[in-house]
Scaffold this active site. Structure first.
Site, PDB file in Angstrom:
ATOM      1  N   LYS A  69       0.823  -1.218   0.000  1.00  0.00           N
ATOM      2  CA  LYS A  69       0.000   0.000   0.000  1.00  0.00           C
ATOM      3  C   LYS A  69       0.854   1.263   0.000  1.00  0.00           C
ATOM      4  CE  LYS A  69      -4.452  -1.667   1.302  1.00  0.00           C
ATOM      5  NZ  LYS A  69      -5.663  -1.556   2.070  1.00  0.00           N
ATOM      6  N   LYS A  97      -5.151  -9.594  -6.631  1.00  0.00           N
ATOM      7  CA  LYS A  97      -6.424  -9.851  -5.954  1.00  0.00           C
ATOM      8  C   LYS A  97      -7.468  -8.807  -6.357  1.00  0.00           C
ATOM      9  CE  LYS A  97      -6.460  -7.360  -1.613  1.00  0.00           C
ATOM     10  NZ  LYS A  97      -7.232  -7.254  -0.421  1.00  0.00           N
ATOM     11  N   LYS A 101     -10.834  -3.079  -3.987  1.00  0.00           N
ATOM     12  CA  LYS A 101     -11.642  -1.854  -4.108  1.00  0.00           C
ATOM     13  C   LYS A 101     -10.885  -0.763  -4.838  1.00  0.00           C
ATOM     14  CE  LYS A 101     -13.641  -2.304   0.521  1.00  0.00           C
ATOM     15  NZ  LYS A 101     -12.750  -2.422   1.671  1.00  0.00           N
TER      16      LYS A 101
HETATM   17  N1  AQP Z   1     -10.000 -10.365  -3.264  1.00  0.00           N
HETATM   18  C1  AQP Z   1     -10.408 -10.823  -2.090  1.00  0.00           C
HETATM   19  N2  AQP Z   1     -10.692 -12.133  -1.924  1.00  0.00           N
HETATM   20  C2  AQP Z   1     -11.114 -12.616  -0.722  1.00  0.00           C
HETATM   21  N3  AQP Z   1     -11.300 -11.831   0.351  1.00  0.00           N
HETATM   22  C3  AQP Z   1     -11.026 -10.512   0.229  1.00  0.00           C
HETATM   23  N4  AQP Z   1     -11.096  -9.483   1.089  1.00  0.00           N
HETATM   24  C4  AQP Z   1     -10.713  -8.348   0.468  1.00  0.00           C
HETATM   25  N5  AQP Z   1     -10.386  -8.598  -0.799  1.00  0.00           N
HETATM   26  C5  AQP Z   1     -10.567  -9.939  -0.982  1.00  0.00           C
HETATM   27  C6  AQP Z   1     -11.523  -9.631   2.466  1.00  0.00           C
HETATM   28  O1  AQP Z   1     -12.574  -8.708   2.707  1.00  0.00           O
HETATM   29  C7  AQP Z   1     -12.508  -8.288   4.065  1.00  0.00           C
HETATM   30  C8  AQP Z   1     -12.585  -6.809   4.124  1.00  0.00           C
HETATM   31  O2  AQP Z   1     -11.495  -6.234   3.449  1.00  0.00           O
HETATM   32  P1  AQP Z   1     -11.166  -4.711   3.669  1.00  0.00           P
HETATM   33  O3  AQP Z   1     -12.082  -3.885   2.920  1.00  0.00           O
HETATM   34  O4  AQP Z   1     -11.167  -4.410   5.099  1.00  0.00           O
HETATM   35  O5  AQP Z   1      -9.684  -4.544   3.215  1.00  0.00           O
HETATM   36  P2  AQP Z   1      -8.862  -5.004   1.999  1.00  0.00           P
HETATM   37  O6  AQP Z   1      -8.442  -6.411   2.199  1.00  0.00           O
HETATM   38  O7  AQP Z   1      -7.769  -4.009   1.913  1.00  0.00           O
HETATM   39  O8  AQP Z   1      -9.856  -4.899   0.761  1.00  0.00           O
HETATM   40  P3  AQP Z   1      -9.532  -4.381  -0.667  1.00  0.00           P
HETATM   41  O9  AQP Z   1     -10.727  -4.597  -1.497  1.00  0.00           O
HETATM   42  O10 AQP Z   1      -8.279  -4.948  -1.195  1.00  0.00           O
HETATM   43  O11 AQP Z   1      -9.371  -2.834  -0.457  1.00  0.00           O
HETATM   44  P4  AQP Z   1      -8.220  -1.887  -0.934  1.00  0.00           P
HETATM   45  O12 AQP Z   1      -8.208  -1.946  -2.422  1.00  0.00           O
HETATM   46  O13 AQP Z   1      -8.657  -0.549  -0.398  1.00  0.00           O
HETATM   47  O14 AQP Z   1      -6.948  -2.391  -0.321  1.00  0.00           O
HETATM   48  C9  AQP Z   1     -11.203  -8.830   4.648  1.00  0.00           C
HETATM   49  O15 AQP Z   1     -11.498  -9.981   5.414  1.00  0.00           O
HETATM   50  C10 AQP Z   1     -10.419  -9.219   3.433  1.00  0.00           C
HETATM   51  O16 AQP Z   1      -9.569 -10.307   3.697  1.00  0.00           O
END
Ligand code: AQP
Length: 343
Positions: A114, A206, A209
Site C-alpha cells: 500500500k 487480488k 476496491k
Molecule cells: N479479493 C479478495 N478475496 C477474498 N477476500 C477478500 N477481502 C478483500 N479482498 C478480498 C476480504 O474482505 C474483508 C474486508 O477487506 P477490507 O475492505 O477491510 O480490506 P482489503 O483487504 O484491503 O480490501 P480491498 O478490497 O483490497 O481494499 P483496498 O483496495 O482498499 O486495499 C477482509 O477480510 C479481506 O480479507
C-alpha cells in the site's frame, strides 16, 4: 450473548464493496452467526489510514452497514457497529503500539504494497494498522476471526501481540485475579474455494476496491447487466476447462472463475469441474452470470433500499456501538489495571 466462542471481523468503508469482500468475508460472517457470538464492525479508523473524502466516507460507512444487513447479518442477535464510536479500539491500539516491535511491523507485506515506492509519505497510521487490527479483535477477547487470505499475516501478528502481552504482564494478570493469561490467541477462519478472489482482468492480482479498473471487480451494487458484461469480458485462456482441479494449475484466470462459481453455489471446485470440465468458457461464463445475478441481485437491491433510509442504518450502528462499548469498557478497565495505569 449465548456462545462460548466469539467472532470479530470488519470491512473498511473505502467504497466499491466487491465480490471478494463478499465471498472472502461477508458471506462467511453470515454463516457463522449460528455458532458464535459475533461482532461485525465497519472499520472506519482503518479507512482513514489513507486519505478519505469526509462526505464519501460517511456514505461508505452506511453502505458497508447496508451490505452486512442485506447479506443477512442479524444486528439484534449479534453486534453491528462502526469502530470510531467505541474509543476502546484506539486506546487499546496505543497499548499495543507499545507491545508490538518495529521488526514485526517491518515484515508486513500489506504496508509495503500500500505504501509502494513513496514509503516516506505514507501515514504513521498505515504503518501501525496491524496494531489497531489486533486491538479490534482483542478488545472483545474474540477467539475467531473470519478474513480473506490477504489478512493472514495481520492475524498472525495479532496472535504475537496477545502472546507478548500475556507474557510481559503475566505476574500482574495473576495479581489482579484475571487468570493465568488474559488475551486468547485468536484463530483465523480462512478457507473455502474463494478465500482469495482475483481480479477479473489479471489472475495474478487480488480483486480490490482500489483497482482503477471497474472491470476488474464485480461490485455488490452492480446490476444484472453490469455483472453479465464484466463476467463475459473476464480474462480467460484459449483452452477448454479441465475435468480435474489439478488441471487448473498455471491457469489463474480459469481457477479464479471456477472458485467464484464454487463459492457462490456452495460447492467445491471439483463439483464445478464435474459439470463444466471439457466445455468452452463461453458456456461456463453464461452459467456463472446466471448464478452471480441470482445470488448477488437480491443483496444489491436490498442494499439500495437500506441506503435510502440512513436513519434506520444510523440507529442500527448506534445500538451496536452502545452494546460493543459496554464490553470494551470492561476490557479497558482490566487492561489498565494489568498495565499499571492508575484510575
Ligand atoms: N479479493 C479478495 N478475496 C477474498 N477476500 C477478500 N477481502 C478483500 N479482498 C478480498 C476480504 O474482505 C474483508 C474486508 O477487506 P477490507 O475492505 O477491510 O480490506 P482489503 O483487504 O484491503 O480490501 P480491498 O478490497 O483490497 O481494499 P483496498 O483496495 O482498499 O486495499 C477482509 O477480510 C479481506 O480479507
Amino acid at each position: 450473548m449465548a456462545f462460548q466462542q466469539r467472532v470479530f471481523s470488519g470491512v473498511q468503508p473505502t467504497g466499491n464493496l466487491h465480490l471478494g469482500n463478499y465471498l472472502g468475508a461477508i458471506k462467511r460472517f453470515v454463516e457463522l452467526q449460528d455458532s458464535y457470538d459475533c461482532l461485525y464492525c465497519v472499520v472506519d479508523l482503518h479507512a482513514i489510514t489513507v486519505w478519505q473524502d469526509p462526505v464519501e466516507l460517511k456514505r461508505s460507512i452506511r453502505e458497508v452497514t447496508a451490505a452486512y444487513l442485506a447479506a443477512g447479518i442479524d444486528p439484534k442477535r449479534h453486534i453491528v457497529f462502526n469502530q470510531s464510536q467505541v474509543s476502546g479500539h484506539a486506546e487499546l491500539a496505543w497499548v499495543f503500539n507499545c507491545v508490538a516491535r518495529l521488526g514485526w511491523l517491518n515484515r508486513m507485506t500489506q504496508f509495503k504494497e500500500k505504501a509502494g515506492k513513496d514509503r516516506e509519505n505514507a501515514s504513521v497510521g498505515l504503518y501501525a494498522y496491524p496494531n489497531l487490527m489486533a486491538a479490534d479483535i482483542l478488545l472483545y477477547r474474540a477467539t475467531h476471526v473470519p478474513v480473506g487470505e490477504d489478512q493472514k499475516q495481520h492475524l498472525e501478528l495479532a496472535r504475537d501481540i496477545a502472546q507478548k502481552f500475556n507474557n510481559d504482564f503475566g505476574t500482574s494478570i495473576a495479581a489482579n485475579g484475571l487468570g493465568e493469561t488474559y488475551f486468547p490467541l485468536p484463530e483465523p477462519l480462512i478457507g473455502g474455494p474463494a478465500a482469495r478472489v482475483m481480479s477479473l482482468r489479471d489472475g495474478s492480482k487480488k480483486m480490490s476496491k482500489s483497482d482503477p479498473s471497474d472491470l476488474s471487480r464485480i461490485n455488490l451494487s452492480d446490476d444484472a447487466d453490469a455483472i453479465a458484461s464484466k463476467v463475459r469480458k473476464a480474462k480467460t485462456d484459449p483452452e477448454p476447462l479441465p475435468g480435474e482441479v489439478e488441471g487448473l494449475k498455471g491457469r489463474p484466470e480459469a481457477e479464479n472463475l471456477v472458485g467464484i462459481y464454487a463459492a457462490l453455489s456452495g460447492t467445491g471446485k471439483e463439483e464445478v469441474l464435474a459439470s463444466f470440465g471439457g466445455g468452452q468458457f463461453s458456456t461456463f461464463k453464461g452459467a456463472l452470470v446466471e448464478l452471480a445475478v441470482d445470488k448477488l441481485g437480491p443483496i444489491g437491491a436490498e442494499m439500495k433500499r437500506l441506503v435510502a433510509d440512513p436513519g434506520h442504518i444510523d440507529a442500527v450502528l448506534r445500538d451496536g456501538a452502545d452494546r460493543a462499548r459496554a464490553m470494551a469498557d470492561v476490557t479497558m478497565r482490566e487492561v489498565k489495571d494489568i498495565v499499571g495505569l492508575v484510575r
